[in-house]
Scaffold this motif. Sequence first.
Motif, PDB file in Angstrom:
ATOM      1  N   GLU A 164      -1.758   5.877 -12.794  1.00 30.22           N
ATOM      2  CA  GLU A 164      -2.802   6.480 -11.967  1.00 30.22           C
ATOM      3  C   GLU A 164      -2.217   7.573 -11.064  1.00 30.22           C
ATOM      4  OE1 GLU A 164      -5.358   3.742  -9.871  1.00 30.22           O
ATOM      5  OE2 GLU A 164      -5.095   2.213 -11.436  1.00 30.22           O
ATOM      6  N   TYR A 165      -1.049   7.314 -10.536  1.00 30.38           N
ATOM      7  CA  TYR A 165      -0.381   8.268  -9.645  1.00 30.38           C
ATOM      8  C   TYR A 165      -0.038   9.559 -10.384  1.00 30.38           C
ATOM      9  CZ  TYR A 165       3.465  10.144  -6.764  1.00 30.38           C
ATOM     10  OH  TYR A 165       4.292  10.946  -6.018  1.00 30.38           O
TER      11      TYR A 165
ATOM     12  N   ARG B  58       0.644   5.744  -0.204  1.00 35.14           N
ATOM     13  CA  ARG B  58      -0.193   6.941  -0.048  1.00 35.14           C
ATOM     14  C   ARG B  58       0.676   8.176  -0.261  1.00 35.14           C
ATOM     15  NH1 ARG B  58      -4.988   8.151   2.277  1.00 35.14           N
ATOM     16  NH2 ARG B  58      -5.185   6.074   3.188  1.00 35.14           N
TER      17      ARG B  58
ATOM     18  N   SER C 221      -4.074   7.102  -2.871  1.00 29.80           N
ATOM     19  CA  SER C 221      -3.753   5.853  -2.181  1.00 29.80           C
ATOM     20  C   SER C 221      -4.040   4.690  -3.115  1.00 29.80           C
ATOM     21  CB  SER C 221      -4.560   5.710  -0.889  1.00 29.80           C
ATOM     22  OG  SER C 221      -5.950   5.645  -1.161  1.00 29.80           O
ATOM     23  N   HIS C 222      -3.264   3.630  -2.969  1.00 25.65           N
ATOM     24  CA  HIS C 222      -3.412   2.461  -3.843  1.00 25.65           C
ATOM     25  C   HIS C 222      -2.905   1.233  -3.097  1.00 25.65           C
ATOM     26  CE1 HIS C 222      -3.224  -0.063  -7.443  1.00 25.65           C
ATOM     27  NE2 HIS C 222      -3.839   0.906  -8.107  1.00 25.65           N
ATOM     28  N   LYS C 223      -3.594   0.113  -3.310  1.00 23.25           N
ATOM     29  CA  LYS C 223      -3.164  -1.133  -2.669  1.00 23.25           C
ATOM     30  C   LYS C 223      -1.846  -1.641  -3.251  1.00 23.25           C
ATOM     31  CE  LYS C 223      -7.851  -2.547  -1.432  1.00 23.25           C
ATOM     32  NZ  LYS C 223      -8.923  -3.566  -1.629  1.00 23.25           N
ATOM     33  N   ASN C 224      -1.600  -1.354  -4.525  1.00 24.00           N
ATOM     34  CA  ASN C 224      -0.300  -1.644  -5.131  1.00 24.00           C
ATOM     35  C   ASN C 224       0.128  -3.097  -4.887  1.00 24.00           C
ATOM     36  OD1 ASN C 224       2.184  -1.096  -6.446  1.00 24.00           O
ATOM     37  ND2 ASN C 224       3.164  -0.531  -4.515  1.00 24.00           N
TER      38      ASN C 224
ATOM     39  N   LYS D 163       0.812  -1.212   0.000  1.00 25.55           N
ATOM     40  CA  LYS D 163       0.000   0.000   0.000  1.00 25.55           C
ATOM     41  C   LYS D 163       0.851   1.270   0.000  1.00 25.55           C
ATOM     42  CE  LYS D 163      -3.963   2.169   2.240  1.00 25.55           C
ATOM     43  NZ  LYS D 163      -4.967   2.073   3.341  1.00 25.55           N
TER      44      LYS D 163
ATOM     45  N   VAL E 285      -0.187   1.467 -11.582  1.00 21.33           N
ATOM     46  CA  VAL E 285      -0.141   2.338 -10.404  1.00 21.33           C
ATOM     47  C   VAL E 285       0.568   3.649 -10.754  1.00 21.33           C
ATOM     48  CG1 VAL E 285       0.632   2.559  -8.018  1.00 21.33           C
ATOM     49  CG2 VAL E 285      -0.050   0.329  -8.905  1.00 21.33           C
TER      50      VAL E 285
END
Length: 466
Positions: free
Chosen positions: A234-235, A215, A220-223, A213, A231
């Motif tokens: 999106e980031y 942040r 935030s992402h579970k990654n 995870k 990821v």
Amino acid sequence: MTRFGYGIDPTLARDVRRAGGAPAWFEQQLTRPGSFPDGPADAVRRWWPDLDRRPADLWQRQVQEVRGGWQVMEDYGRWLLVRRTRTRRPVLEKMTEFWEAMLHVPVSGDAHFTWRVDYGDTVRRHALGRFDELLAATTTHPAMLIFLSAATSTKRAPNENLGRELLELHTLGAGNYDEDDVKASARILTGHHVDLWKTWKASYVKEDHATGKVRVKGFSHKNRKADGRDVTREYLRYLAHHPLTAEHVCRRLATKFVRDDPPRALVKRLAKVYLRNDTAIVPVLRALVASKEFRSSAGEKLRDPSEDVVATYRALGVEVGRPSRNDSASNAILWQASRLGLTPHAWPRPDGTPVTDAVWASPSRALGSMDLHYSMAGGWWPSEGIRYRTPGAWVPAKKPVRFEDVVDAVSRDLLHRPASKHLVQTAVLATGCKARERIDRDHALYQWGFPRLLAAVLDSPDHLAC
């Protein structure tokens, strides 16, 4: 035309008239730059063949001492400068320069030089597009990865350089993140690699991506996946659409094109346009130019050294040819910019070339510009591979005319505006001629003093300010 260009010349003036005036020309430059054929500017790339060699070839040539990376990067700077003297698409060119400075990868460097030309080409493709797409293309570009040490960053030893500069310089701005944000940012970017020893190819290594995870600010992402490219996308999209990024980008635009301390109200308005249009740059530039702040600040920005060099070439109407020897003008133009303090994209720090006037408004810069203007006004240096206009080409008078009328004719030719009273007074002081003195072809002004008149015009705020 002056702030979003590199100086007015007859071709630019003709393009503006054909477009129906400056506003219509600017709109066409924003939305249909291809409608301005740019063959002469495009052709100069072939003058420096190393610019189109593959990264591995460039590295091998450096190792074998055929040609060093610093020499290739000098060619890159020359290409940019000569291109700017010829282009009919100055807005695209100016915005490419702007983004290359903000999303900075310096041309100095024994590793990232291999990808630096491709990096500039990548910026050019996105320069009038959307910032989220530009940010994604530059952040994961091999040149950026190498420069900020992300090309060898792994989950076992994540390097924080790119993660930090992405937040501070490219998006949110200084003071708008903490160390936990930096650590998470660095972890997100792990997995992107460049082979720095043999192939110089870019790749993604899933085994090197730091999962778990993450942040950063409100992101935030579970990654969980080993492949972290989704990821990353999106980031970067989140960062590009963040209100702080909108203000950071728009503040830099307003600083570059309006004044060093842009009004907060203008930055806020532009940021709203940026967010409302999904980070598209064209609507922001359109709103910037239409603003009262932009109109009222005409002539308040100082051309930086590179802009001064290019604008001087354009104003004097000199013709530069393909380099045939070391001191050819198309090579020497880089030395001219360097002597004034600014080789294109050679700023050594990650923050990129400054867009504030204070950096360039020094006595040494002023003296350097005066030397540049006088040597070119006289056609003395550079002298190889270049053709200058003669005094008779500026004012082809067959009968005596008053000196103030000569100054006006030169001002209209060089600057495309009538001579002001201040400019006439400056020319009087520079040449020793009186305003109403009669000038003919036998006068000393024509015989040997004309460079002083041209230099006086180029030294004036009418040329140096935009």
